[in-house]
Write an enzyme that holds these catalytic residues in place. Structure first.
Site, PDB file in Angstrom:
ATOM      1  N   THR A 213      -7.503 -35.609  -7.278  1.00  0.00           N
ATOM      2  CA  THR A 213      -8.682 -36.551  -6.926  1.00  0.00           C
ATOM      3  C   THR A 213      -8.136 -37.990  -6.806  1.00  0.00           C
ATOM      4  O   THR A 213      -7.128 -38.201  -7.696  1.00  0.00           O
ATOM      5  CB  THR A 213      -9.676 -36.230  -8.191  1.00  0.00           C
ATOM      6  N   ARG A 241     -20.934 -25.866  -6.188  1.00  0.00           N
ATOM      7  CA  ARG A 241     -20.250 -26.460  -7.288  1.00  0.00           C
ATOM      8  C   ARG A 241     -20.042 -27.846  -6.973  1.00  0.00           C
ATOM      9  O   ARG A 241     -19.586 -28.425  -5.985  1.00  0.00           O
ATOM     10  CB  ARG A 241     -18.996 -25.639  -7.875  1.00  0.00           C
ATOM     11  N   VAL A 242     -20.739 -28.721  -8.142  1.00  0.00           N
ATOM     12  CA  VAL A 242     -20.230 -30.026  -8.206  1.00  0.00           C
ATOM     13  C   VAL A 242     -19.505 -30.545  -9.351  1.00  0.00           C
ATOM     14  O   VAL A 242     -20.126 -30.133 -10.388  1.00  0.00           O
ATOM     15  CB  VAL A 242     -21.718 -30.862  -7.862  1.00  0.00           C
ATOM     16  N   GLY A 243     -18.778 -31.284  -9.312  1.00  0.00           N
ATOM     17  CA  GLY A 243     -18.011 -31.780 -10.413  1.00  0.00           C
ATOM     18  C   GLY A 243     -18.466 -32.934 -11.065  1.00  0.00           C
ATOM     19  O   GLY A 243     -19.458 -33.477 -10.919  1.00  0.00           O
ATOM     20  N   ASP A 244     -17.357 -33.577 -11.820  1.00  0.00           N
ATOM     21  CA  ASP A 244     -17.734 -34.801 -12.401  1.00  0.00           C
ATOM     22  C   ASP A 244     -17.776 -36.076 -11.531  1.00  0.00           C
ATOM     23  O   ASP A 244     -18.527 -37.027 -11.962  1.00  0.00           O
ATOM     24  CB  ASP A 244     -17.094 -34.953 -13.536  1.00  0.00           C
ATOM     25  N   THR A 264     -10.446 -37.923 -13.633  1.00  0.00           N
ATOM     26  CA  THR A 264      -9.938 -36.704 -12.934  1.00  0.00           C
ATOM     27  C   THR A 264      -9.547 -35.623 -13.923  1.00  0.00           C
ATOM     28  O   THR A 264      -8.884 -35.826 -14.860  1.00  0.00           O
ATOM     29  CB  THR A 264      -8.462 -37.078 -12.087  1.00  0.00           C
ATOM     30  N   GLY A 265      -9.845 -34.377 -13.496  1.00  0.00           N
ATOM     31  CA  GLY A 265      -9.611 -33.277 -14.315  1.00  0.00           C
ATOM     32  C   GLY A 265     -10.565 -32.214 -13.841  1.00  0.00           C
ATOM     33  O   GLY A 265     -11.278 -32.185 -13.061  1.00  0.00           O
ATOM     34  N   THR A 266     -10.613 -31.351 -15.065  1.00  0.00           N
ATOM     35  CA  THR A 266     -11.575 -30.222 -14.923  1.00  0.00           C
ATOM     36  C   THR A 266     -13.202 -30.703 -15.136  1.00  0.00           C
ATOM     37  O   THR A 266     -13.279 -30.826 -16.321  1.00  0.00           O
ATOM     38  CB  THR A 266     -11.188 -29.001 -15.840  1.00  0.00           C
ATOM     39  N   GLY A 267     -13.945 -30.977 -14.054  1.00  0.00           N
ATOM     40  CA  GLY A 267     -14.964 -31.586 -13.777  1.00  0.00           C
ATOM     41  C   GLY A 267     -15.872 -31.187 -14.934  1.00  0.00           C
ATOM     42  O   GLY A 267     -16.870 -32.100 -15.607  1.00  0.00           O
TER      43      GLY A 267
HETATM   44  N1  ASP Z   1     -12.632 -33.793 -11.557  1.00  0.00           N
HETATM   45  C1  ASP Z   1     -12.612 -32.928 -10.149  1.00  0.00           C
HETATM   46  C2  ASP Z   1     -13.877 -31.969 -10.288  1.00  0.00           C
HETATM   47  O1  ASP Z   1     -13.998 -31.463 -11.080  1.00  0.00           O
HETATM   48  C3  ASP Z   1     -11.217 -32.658  -9.828  1.00  0.00           C
HETATM   49  C4  ASP Z   1      -9.848 -33.259 -10.117  1.00  0.00           C
HETATM   50  O2  ASP Z   1     -10.161 -34.388 -10.723  1.00  0.00           O
HETATM   51  O3  ASP Z   1      -8.844 -32.850  -9.623  1.00  0.00           O
HETATM   52  O4  ASP Z   1     -14.255 -31.845  -9.129  1.00  0.00           O
END
Ligand code: ASP
Length: 355
Positions: A213, A241-244, A264-267
């Protein structure tokens, strides 16, 4: 405790109201050229290990980060607004297929690239976001258009695509987002999910997952802050699915009185912990430095919940924080005094100033 609050740009509020039909560029307030500024960017956090990144690839990533910093620095030096800089810097990263945003977005389980993005103006806490778009070349520009030209904060899927077309944004064929590398990543991920019997938690915890991201936080020479984030989300994500990333307060947040954050990370975890807003709330209600507030969320709150990833943040004095609980995070920053570009944990060396 009270923090020192910089006066906000009230003129900007006026401009926003008067210019409901102006172009994005015309909405931006110019600041004094040659003033103080700070910019930080990220290109994703994840299992990024020195031993897995060839010297060539390493150099390519650093070059891309430096290019984005150059674009931002040139604009800031000339007095561009934080918002314009966030958008320009993110467009450069979206157009680079190394990153999981725009051109280089990962594939969903259905084999589609579904893009999310958000932008926030800290001067008046106006914000725009788009989720699940598949044909918009630069989702960050769509997010900006949602903010500047619609009555809403977030548009999704077909409606967002229709709005992008109506606004004359660049629309591309879905193939534009295809890359063999991302396609192979999808096949590999789907095979692993099958082996693991597709448990949702294991899907998120897959150590092979590398994020990518992109995001930017800026303080311009008017003293305003802005933040933006853009992503293709997680490989093999399902069911729309929608992330953060496009969720204001989770992956993106800006308030010029306190701070601006891009995550950035596991949303899923960033949404549940309202990471970006929480960091700014800690700036509002505690005496912590921006690094301490960021570390609290990234090294305490998230791990307690099982979440991984990182953030970039900037406070109203222009102090920059990088914080991540993964092996690495593509990142960089520039001020009139120093420039940094780093990938792995523990890299601290400042680079010589460009000009
Ligand atoms: N945060 C993003 C999501 O969960 C993914 C990422 O940061 O790589 O969609």
């Amino acid at each position: 405790m009270t923090r020192s609050h910089k006066p906000l740009s009230t003129q900007f509020l006026g401009l926003t109201i008067l210019c409901a039909s102006c172009s994005s560029a015309a909405l931006a307030q110019d600041c004094p050229a040659g003033g103080d500024y700070a910019l930080a960017i990220h290109g994703g956090a994840g299992v990024i290990l020195r031993e897995n990144l060839s010297a060539e690839r390493d150099a390519e990533y650093r070059h891309a980060l430096n290019t984005a910093l150059d674009i931002g620095q040139d604009k800031l030096t000339a007095g561009a607004s934080a918002l314009d800089v966030v958008e320009a810097v993110i467009i450069s990263l979206e157009n680079d297929e190394k990153f999981n945003a725009g051109k280089g977005a990962v594939f969903s389980d259905a084999g589609i690239n579904e893009l999310d993005a958000a932008i926030m103006d800290g001067s008046d806490r106006n914000a725009g976001a788009a989720a699940g778009v598949t044909t918009v070349k630069n989702p960050i520009t769509l997010a900006r258009a949602v903010m500047d030209k619609s009555d809403h904060v977030m548009l999704q899927s077909q409606g967002a695509e229709d709005f992008a077309k109506a606004q004359g944004l660049e629309i591309v064929d879905k193939d534009y987002f295809y890359s063999h590398r991302r396609w192979k990543q999808l096949q590999a991920k789907q095979a692993r999910l099958k082996q693991q019997k597709g448990s949702f938690n294991r899907w998120l915890e897959d150590p092979q997952t590398k994020y990518g991201t992109v995001g930017a936080v800026v303080k311009d020479s008017c003293g305003n802050l802005a933040a933006g984030t853009s992503t293709g989300g997680l490989t093999a994500k399902k069911f729309g699915r929608v992330g953060d990333t496009p969720i204001i307060g989770a992956g993106t947040y800006a308030d010029s009185r306190y701070c601006a954050v891009s995550a950035t990370g596991t949303g899923e975890f960033f949404i549940r912990a309202t990471v970006a807003r929480d960091i700014c709330a800690r700036q509002e209600f505690t005496s912590e430095t921006i690094q301490q507030s960021s570390d609290h969320l990234i090294h305490k709150t998230l791990p307690e919940m099982g979440g991984d990833g990182g953030i970039i943040a900037i406070d109203n004095d222009g102090h920059i924080a990088f914080s991540f609980n993964t092996a690495g995070m593509y990142r960089g920053s520039v001020t009139p005094k120093a420039r940094r570009v780093a990938i792995f944990k523990g890299e601290t060396k400042a680079l010589p100033h460009k000009k």
